[in-house]
Design a protein around this motif. Structure first.
Motif, PDB file in Angstrom:
ATOM      1  N   GLU A 156       6.738 -14.044  -2.160  1.00  0.00           N
ATOM      2  CA  GLU A 156       8.141 -14.481  -2.178  1.00  0.00           C
ATOM      3  C   GLU A 156       9.065 -13.361  -2.655  1.00  0.00           C
ATOM      4  N   VAL A 157       8.540 -12.482  -3.484  1.00  0.00           N
ATOM      5  CA  VAL A 157       9.356 -11.393  -4.037  1.00  0.00           C
ATOM      6  C   VAL A 157       9.557 -10.288  -3.003  1.00  0.00           C
ATOM      7  N   ALA A 158       8.487  -9.943  -2.306  1.00  0.00           N
ATOM      8  CA  ALA A 158       8.550  -8.825  -1.357  1.00  0.00           C
ATOM      9  C   ALA A 158       9.291  -9.222  -0.078  1.00  0.00           C
ATOM     10  N   GLN A 159      10.124  -8.328   0.416  1.00  0.00           N
ATOM     11  CA  GLN A 159      10.897  -8.591   1.626  1.00  0.00           C
ATOM     12  C   GLN A 159      10.263  -7.981   2.880  1.00  0.00           C
ATOM     13  N   ASN A 160       9.265  -7.130   2.691  1.00  0.00           N
ATOM     14  CA  ASN A 160       8.559  -6.539   3.819  1.00  0.00           C
ATOM     15  C   ASN A 160       7.170  -6.131   3.344  1.00  0.00           C
ATOM     16  N   ILE A 161       6.329  -5.721   4.270  1.00  0.00           N
ATOM     17  CA  ILE A 161       4.941  -5.440   3.909  1.00  0.00           C
ATOM     18  C   ILE A 161       4.829  -4.237   2.980  1.00  0.00           C
ATOM     19  N   THR A 162       5.741  -3.274   3.116  1.00  0.00           N
ATOM     20  CA  THR A 162       5.707  -2.115   2.219  1.00  0.00           C
ATOM     21  C   THR A 162       5.977  -2.555   0.782  1.00  0.00           C
ATOM     22  N   GLU A 163       6.942  -3.442   0.586  1.00  0.00           N
ATOM     23  CA  GLU A 163       7.228  -3.957  -0.758  1.00  0.00           C
ATOM     24  C   GLU A 163       6.067  -4.793  -1.276  1.00  0.00           C
ATOM     25  N   PHE A 164       5.421  -5.547  -0.393  1.00  0.00           N
ATOM     26  CA  PHE A 164       4.266  -6.333  -0.826  1.00  0.00           C
ATOM     27  C   PHE A 164       3.139  -5.417  -1.287  1.00  0.00           C
ATOM     28  N   GLN A 165       2.907  -4.339  -0.569  1.00  0.00           N
ATOM     29  CA  GLN A 165       1.879  -3.377  -0.966  1.00  0.00           C
ATOM     30  C   GLN A 165       2.196  -2.800  -2.345  1.00  0.00           C
ATOM     31  N   ARG A 166       3.480  -2.502  -2.581  1.00  0.00           N
ATOM     32  CA  ARG A 166       3.895  -1.982  -3.875  1.00  0.00           C
ATOM     33  C   ARG A 166       3.657  -3.011  -4.977  1.00  0.00           C
ATOM     34  N   CYS A 167       3.961  -4.279  -4.679  1.00  0.00           N
ATOM     35  CA  CYS A 167       3.745  -5.343  -5.667  1.00  0.00           C
ATOM     36  C   CYS A 167       2.279  -5.431  -6.070  1.00  0.00           C
ATOM     37  N   ILE A 168       1.386  -5.398  -5.096  1.00  0.00           N
ATOM     38  CA  ILE A 168      -0.047  -5.491  -5.389  1.00  0.00           C
ATOM     39  C   ILE A 168      -0.504  -4.293  -6.220  1.00  0.00           C
ATOM     40  N   THR A 205       1.196 -11.666   7.726  1.00  0.00           N
ATOM     41  CA  THR A 205      -0.018 -12.152   8.377  1.00  0.00           C
ATOM     42  C   THR A 205      -1.175 -12.101   7.386  1.00  0.00           C
ATOM     43  N   LYS A 206      -2.159 -12.935   7.631  1.00  0.00           N
ATOM     44  CA  LYS A 206      -3.332 -12.959   6.748  1.00  0.00           C
ATOM     45  C   LYS A 206      -4.034 -11.605   6.753  1.00  0.00           C
ATOM     46  N   ASP A 207      -4.086 -10.976   7.934  1.00  0.00           N
ATOM     47  CA  ASP A 207      -4.737  -9.668   8.025  1.00  0.00           C
ATOM     48  C   ASP A 207      -3.979  -8.619   7.217  1.00  0.00           C
ATOM     49  N   GLU A 208      -2.640  -8.686   7.246  1.00  0.00           N
ATOM     50  CA  GLU A 208      -1.843  -7.737   6.465  1.00  0.00           C
ATOM     51  C   GLU A 208      -2.112  -7.899   4.970  1.00  0.00           C
TER      52      GLU A 208
END
Length: 247
Positions: A156-168, A205-208
């Motif tokens: 919910e925090v990340a707006q794109n996959i790059t931000e999600f990767q950073r969050c993880i 996506t689940k794969d992402e």
């Protein structure tokens, strides 16, 4: 739904509405999944951090049997204030949710006894920003966590996959090697409702998501998928829990 105001500002997140409108009917699948995860995945540890607790402690009820210390965290100050009131015993978490887990655990105790058990293990409530390289705002040095849990937060925090990767990656920085990361992600979501506000939902996506976890240095131990079609406060098709261990 057309009358809801669109917002990205967590100052508009109403903790009292959220707890009142997310009872056992909305939480049952999460409670079942977390009970299963902590029973079947051999998760143990001294220190647990719950990321994005909001005003809801459902993520740490089952977990409290398997760790010694629990730390709650949230970005929004009103949610931390709500959690503090709960921690001090000024308010109680919904009885039906606590009782549901007691029954799953096959334990013979009152709602208050079980809730007090959880309170006793809580050792702190932190502000957190998972977009920061120091999510807790300071270097925790040798006080990393053995288990991290996060329900309906990271994506919910990340707006794109790059931000999600950073969050993880940022979350991983406060987890011990060999530690466990347990989190849920939505799929097919465009919004979720809190009070009179409509917060945007973001689905990867689940794969992402799986690849992001692997690339961050984790091994995936378990994957549980749940349907969410028909939820009145949320338009996700479903969501899933991932259990991963830091290599």
């Amino acid at each position: 739904m057309a009358d809801l105001k669109e917002t990205r500002d967590y100052a508009n997140f109403d903790p009292y509405w959220y707890v009142e409108c997310n009872g056992i009917e909305e939480m049952e699948d999460d409670l079942d999944s977390l009970h299963r995860i902590f029973n079947e995945c051999d998760i143990r540890g001294k220190r647990l951090l719950d990321i994005g607790t909001g005003p809801a402690i459902y993520t740490v009820i089952s977990a409290s049997n398997y760790v010694d210390e629990i730390f709650l965290s949230d970005y929004a100050p009103q949610n931390r204030e709500y959690l503090t009131k709960w921690w001090k015993g000024e308010i109680s978490y919904p009885k039906d949710i606590i009782d549901y887990v007691i029954e799953e655990e096959n334990r013979h105790m009152t709602t208050k006894q079980r809730e007090d058990e959880i309170r006793e293990k809580v050792k702190g409530i932190y502000p957190i920003d998972i977009m920061s390289k120091q999510p807790l705002g300071f270097d925790i040095n040798d006080n990393k966590f053995d288990v991290i849990v996060s329900g309906h937060c990271l994506d919910e925090v990340a707006q794109n996959i790059t931000e999600f990767q950073r969050c993880i990656q940022n979350v991983s920085s406060v987890l011990n090697e060999g530690g466990f990361l347990i989190f849920s992600c939505d799929f097919g979501a465009t919004y979720y409702q809190v009070g009179e506000y409509k917060f945007p939902g973001k689905s990867f996506t689940k794969d992402e998501v799986k690849q992001t976890v692997l690339d961050a240095g984790f091994s995936i131990l378990s994957y549980i998928e749940i349907s969410a079609i028909g939820d009145k406060y949320w338009d996700a098709e479903g969501y899933y829990y991932i259990v991963a261990r830091k290599n």
